[in-house]
Scaffold this motif. Structure first.
Motif, PDB file in Angstrom:
ATOM      1  N   TRP A 284       0.800  -1.218   0.000  1.00 44.66           N
ATOM      2  CA  TRP A 284       0.000   0.000   0.000  1.00 44.66           C
ATOM      3  C   TRP A 284       0.834   1.270   0.000  1.00 44.66           C
ATOM      4  N   TYR A 285       2.010   1.270   0.642  1.00 47.59           N
ATOM      5  CA  TYR A 285       2.792   2.507   0.596  1.00 47.59           C
ATOM      6  C   TYR A 285       3.403   2.734  -0.777  1.00 47.59           C
ATOM      7  N   ALA A 286       3.691   1.653  -1.519  1.00 50.03           N
ATOM      8  CA  ALA A 286       4.165   1.825  -2.895  1.00 50.03           C
ATOM      9  C   ALA A 286       3.032   2.340  -3.781  1.00 50.03           C
ATOM     10  N   LEU A 287       1.854   1.761  -3.631  1.00 52.51           N
ATOM     11  CA  LEU A 287       0.707   2.197  -4.437  1.00 52.51           C
ATOM     12  C   LEU A 287       0.290   3.620  -4.087  1.00 52.51           C
ATOM     13  N   SER A 288       0.357   3.964  -2.802  1.00 52.82           N
ATOM     14  CA  SER A 288       0.013   5.329  -2.387  1.00 52.82           C
ATOM     15  C   SER A 288       1.014   6.330  -2.952  1.00 52.82           C
ATOM     16  N   THR A 289       2.286   5.969  -2.868  1.00 53.56           N
ATOM     17  CA  THR A 289       3.330   6.835  -3.432  1.00 53.56           C
ATOM     18  C   THR A 289       3.122   7.037  -4.922  1.00 53.56           C
ATOM     19  N   TYR A 290       2.831   5.952  -5.617  1.00 50.47           N
ATOM     20  CA  TYR A 290       2.600   6.019  -7.061  1.00 50.47           C
ATOM     21  C   TYR A 290       1.420   6.940  -7.376  1.00 50.47           C
ATOM     22  N   THR A 291       0.337   6.786  -6.650  1.00 48.56           N
ATOM     23  CA  THR A 291      -0.859   7.600  -6.882  1.00 48.56           C
ATOM     24  C   THR A 291      -0.590   9.076  -6.633  1.00 48.56           C
ATOM     25  N   ILE A 292       0.064   9.375  -5.516  1.00 52.26           N
ATOM     26  CA  ILE A 292       0.377  10.770  -5.180  1.00 52.26           C
ATOM     27  C   ILE A 292       1.280  11.387  -6.240  1.00 52.26           C
ATOM     28  N   ALA A 293       2.297  10.610  -6.678  1.00 55.31           N
ATOM     29  CA  ALA A 293       3.253  11.132  -7.665  1.00 55.31           C
ATOM     30  C   ALA A 293       2.598  11.383  -9.017  1.00 55.31           C
ATOM     31  N   VAL A 294       1.579  10.592  -9.361  1.00 58.67           N
ATOM     32  CA  VAL A 294       0.838  10.842 -10.605  1.00 58.67           C
ATOM     33  C   VAL A 294      -0.038  12.073 -10.454  1.00 58.67           C
ATOM     34  N   LEU A 295      -0.789  12.146  -9.362  1.00 55.29           N
ATOM     35  CA  LEU A 295      -1.735  13.251  -9.164  1.00 55.29           C
ATOM     36  C   LEU A 295      -1.037  14.598  -9.020  1.00 55.29           C
ATOM     37  N   ILE A 296       0.129  14.596  -8.383  1.00 49.47           N
ATOM     38  CA  ILE A 296       0.811  15.867  -8.135  1.00 49.47           C
ATOM     39  C   ILE A 296       1.306  16.501  -9.433  1.00 49.47           C
TER      40      ILE A 296
ATOM     41  N   MET B 252      -5.636  19.047 -24.425  1.00 49.38           N
ATOM     42  CA  MET B 252      -6.914  18.962 -23.738  1.00 49.38           C
ATOM     43  C   MET B 252      -6.900  19.640 -22.367  1.00 49.38           C
ATOM     44  N   TYR B 253      -5.718  19.763 -21.761  1.00 46.57           N
ATOM     45  CA  TYR B 253      -5.667  20.331 -20.416  1.00 46.57           C
ATOM     46  C   TYR B 253      -4.300  20.944 -20.155  1.00 46.57           C
ATOM     47  N   THR B 254      -4.306  22.152 -19.632  1.00 43.80           N
ATOM     48  CA  THR B 254      -3.086  22.817 -19.185  1.00 43.80           C
ATOM     49  C   THR B 254      -3.270  23.186 -17.713  1.00 43.80           C
ATOM     50  N   GLY B 255      -2.342  22.710 -16.885  1.00 48.45           N
ATOM     51  CA  GLY B 255      -2.461  22.928 -15.453  1.00 48.45           C
ATOM     52  C   GLY B 255      -2.289  24.385 -15.062  1.00 48.45           C
ATOM     53  N   PRO B 256      -2.882  24.792 -13.926  1.00 51.89           N
ATOM     54  CA  PRO B 256      -2.800  26.191 -13.486  1.00 51.89           C
ATOM     55  C   PRO B 256      -1.379  26.657 -13.207  1.00 51.89           C
ATOM     56  N   ILE B 257      -0.562  25.789 -12.650  1.00 50.96           N
ATOM     57  CA  ILE B 257       0.821  26.185 -12.356  1.00 50.96           C
ATOM     58  C   ILE B 257       1.611  26.314 -13.653  1.00 50.96           C
ATOM     59  N   THR B 258       1.300  25.454 -14.616  1.00 50.40           N
ATOM     60  CA  THR B 258       1.952  25.555 -15.924  1.00 50.40           C
ATOM     61  C   THR B 258       1.655  26.901 -16.568  1.00 50.40           C
ATOM     62  N   ARG B 259       0.419  27.370 -16.447  1.00 49.36           N
ATOM     63  CA  ARG B 259       0.066  28.681 -16.995  1.00 49.36           C
ATOM     64  C   ARG B 259       0.849  29.791 -16.308  1.00 49.36           C
ATOM     65  N   MET B 260       1.036  29.661 -15.000  1.00 54.25           N
ATOM     66  CA  MET B 260       1.747  30.686 -14.227  1.00 54.25           C
ATOM     67  C   MET B 260       3.209  30.797 -14.629  1.00 54.25           C
ATOM     68  N   ILE B 261       3.799  29.677 -15.052  1.00 54.79           N
ATOM     69  CA  ILE B 261       5.236  29.691 -15.387  1.00 54.79           C
ATOM     70  C   ILE B 261       5.452  29.710 -16.893  1.00 54.79           C
ATOM     71  N   GLY B 262       4.452  30.162 -17.648  1.00 57.01           N
ATOM     72  CA  GLY B 262       4.622  30.384 -19.075  1.00 57.01           C
ATOM     73  C   GLY B 262       4.481  29.163 -19.951  1.00 57.01           C
ATOM     74  N   GLY B 263       3.757  28.158 -19.493  1.00 51.41           N
ATOM     75  CA  GLY B 263       3.506  26.979 -20.318  1.00 51.41           C
ATOM     76  C   GLY B 263       4.588  25.924 -20.268  1.00 51.41           C
ATOM     77  N   VAL B 264       5.513  26.041 -19.325  1.00 49.87           N
ATOM     78  CA  VAL B 264       6.603  25.064 -19.199  1.00 49.87           C
ATOM     79  C   VAL B 264       6.097  23.808 -18.504  1.00 49.87           C
ATOM     80  N   ASP B 265       6.236  22.660 -19.155  1.00 46.61           N
ATOM     81  CA  ASP B 265       5.775  21.387 -18.594  1.00 46.61           C
ATOM     82  C   ASP B 265       6.944  20.691 -17.885  1.00 46.61           C
ATOM     83  N   ILE B 266       6.904  20.719 -16.555  1.00 44.18           N
ATOM     84  CA  ILE B 266       7.943  20.050 -15.759  1.00 44.18           C
ATOM     85  C   ILE B 266       7.337  18.908 -14.947  1.00 44.18           C
ATOM     86  N   SER B 267       6.151  18.467 -15.360  1.00 48.55           N
ATOM     87  CA  SER B 267       5.413  17.478 -14.565  1.00 48.55           C
ATOM     88  C   SER B 267       6.202  16.190 -14.363  1.00 48.55           C
ATOM     89  N   TRP B 268       6.861  15.695 -15.435  1.00 44.43           N
ATOM     90  CA  TRP B 268       7.553  14.408 -15.330  1.00 44.43           C
ATOM     91  C   TRP B 268       8.736  14.471 -14.372  1.00 44.43           C
TER      92      TRP B 268
END
Length: 500
Positions: free
Chosen positions: A401-413, A422-438
């Motif tokens: 469960w801690y591995a699955l929880s970590t995985y879920t949190i890391a995806v959602l964050i 289809m979707y641009t995150g609010p923080i991405t808009r604030m920093i000029g469209g830079v995608d640093i999610s991965w």
């Protein structure tokens, strides 16, 4: 001695079971040719073109793609180095982190990835076959390509590596020719002059390169697991890294240049454009054939990994460690048929959909890679109880469960940091469209997983191998923590604990 080509056409019998020492073969160089051949192909060219299509300057796109390929390639090659040590497919070994049933959660996305790449690859290969055969229907080309994919996948591991060697040779010759033609036919040097730097499109190029490499992670060990157990992990790592990065970067560089030079001429018909670039009709026919060979190499990897993924999922619930040849055939044919149907129904908006597909995969696979690598190299220190990977009542349990929880949190964050059509995150808009999610997903998953995993370290004192034939059910091994005998038969290792 058995001829290499004869052995290559021998149908593989192993699936998700451990490869016995008596059946191990090959050299790390085989990993170089396989991954170089799998990456000198037109989908990688399209991936490189995307960076320019979506706004990057050609030179900065090439630099960004190189950075992404190297970073993602390092992660991918670390997965490859696990193969000889364990003799297991990659997603079976991930049960050590997520649990026997828990590993199914990321595995569902892995299977969807295989289907997506197999379908998109089939579209491009179908176009090449239709050009080669001078037929108007791309659908016929897709069906022919599906049949070729099924045949190679059914034969299995040796044929896949043989095809990789062929793809490497013809890929080097064809891509060298196309590169020369590109500089002869156009003023390619002019587009390499710097016209401006944009951080958002530069990081998109990095993400496209990294995403391309990281998507190999869930199945890269499937193609190194037959190497002898004493194969140097460093040699496996460097051979895989060099083959994958050099092949993909060459392809993506051509893609970035072509997108900058040809624009709509390339975007409208990627395969047809390369036929025209080749020049004479005979050269175009050769290029179409090379495109098919390159796509067949990587599509076979997708089909092979896809059926292994489905098999890993179903056996999580049955407890088996292998299936019959008939079941193996049904799984492979079923997977290829589904990917063919998807390809036949594919949208015309190929480039945009493919970009979003790659970046979405990046979001869900970076946390998985981080968890697997942190556990294998830093927590377990390469020690795995292999029989327990097939037993939900064993050391690793059904769910971690801690591995699955970590995985879920890391995806959602990562969601607020996404930049997609289809979707641009609010923080991405604030920093000029830079995608640093991965990047965030990789760092967060590693940081959250390490402390509890270290505290609840479930690794054995030494690697444990099964005491019975790898073709038997894992449930027949009541205790995987004992020291077994040495080789009892010539047919495979009686399994034992192997000290570090």
């Amino acid at each position: 001695m058995t001829d290499t080509n004869t052995r290559a056409t021998t149908v593989e019998t192993r699936t998700i079971d451990v490869v016995p020492d008596a059946e191990r073969h090959g050299r790390p160089l085989n990993q170089f040719t396989l991954w170089f051949g799998a990456n000198t192909q037109i989908t990688a060219v399209v991936d490189g073109a995307l960076a320019v299509v979506f706004g990057a300057d050609a030179l900065w796109a090439i630099i960004g793609l190189a950075i992404g390929n190297i970073l993602g390639g390092i992660v991918m090659a670390l997965h490859s180095a696990q193969g000889p040590r364990l003799g297991l497919p990659q997603m079976i070994s991930s049960r050590a982190q997520f649990g026997v049933l828990g590993a199914v959660v990321p595995l569902v996305m892995v299977i969807l990835m295989y289907l997506g790449f197999a379908a998109t690859g089939s579209v491009l290969a179908g176009q090449a076959i239709s050009h080669f055969l001078h037929i108007d229907s791309v659908s016929v080309g897709i069906v022919i390509f599906a049949v070729l994919t099924a045949v190679v996948t059914l034969i299995g591991y040796r044929m896949i590596h043989l095809l990789g060697r062929i793809a490497t040779v013809v890929g080097v010759l064809a891509f060298a020719y196309l590169t020369i033609r590109l500089f002869v036919a156009y003023d390619a040097a002019d587009v390499l002059s710097v016209h401006g730097f944009d951080i958002a499109t530069f990081l998109l190029a990095v993400s496209l390169g990294a995403g391309w490499q990281l998507t190999f992670g869930p199945y890269v060990a499937d193609y190194s697991r037959y190497l002898p157990r004493d194969t140097s992990p460093k040699k496996t790592f460097w051979a895989t890294l060099a083959g994958s990065v050099l092949g993909s970067q060459w392809s993506m560089t051509i893609g970035a240049l072509v997108a900058a030079i040809a624009g709509d001429a390339f975007l409208g018909d990627q395969v047809g454009y390369f036929g025209e670039l080749a020049g004479p009709a005979w050269a175009a026919m050769i290029i179409y054939l090379v495109i098919v060979i390159g796509k067949l190499t990587v599509n076979t990897l997708n089909a092979y990994g896809g059926f292994m993924g489905v098999l890993t999922t179903t056996t999580s619930f049955t407890g088996r460690s292998s299936v019959s040849a008939r079941v193996r055939t049904v799984y492979i044919l079923g997977f290829v048929a589904i990917s063919m149907i998807i390809a036949l129904a594919a949208s015309d908006n190929f480039l945009s959909n493919f970009k979003n597909f790659v970046l979405l995969l990046l979001m869900v696979f970076t946390p998985w890679s981080a968890i697997n690598l942190v556990d294998y190299y830093l927590i377990s220190k390469e020690r795995i109880d292999i029989p327990a990977l097939y037993d939900r009542r064993g050391r690793y349990g059904a769910w971690n469960w801690y591995a699955l929880s970590t995985y879920t949190i890391a995806v959602l964050i990562q969601i607020p940091f996404l930049a997609q059509t289809m979707y641009t995150g609010p923080i991405t808009r604030m920093i000029g469209g830079v995608d640093i999610s991965w990047i965030l997903g990789l760092v967060v998953a590693a940081a959250l997983y390490y402390p509890p995993a270290r505290h609840h370290n479930r690794a054995p004192a030494a690697t444990v191998y099964p005491t019975t034939s790898p073709l038997s059910e894992a449930s027949s091994v009541p205790d995987s923590e004992h020291v077994a005998h040495d080789h009892a038969t010539a047919g495979g290792p009686s399994s034992r604990r192997v000290p570090d």
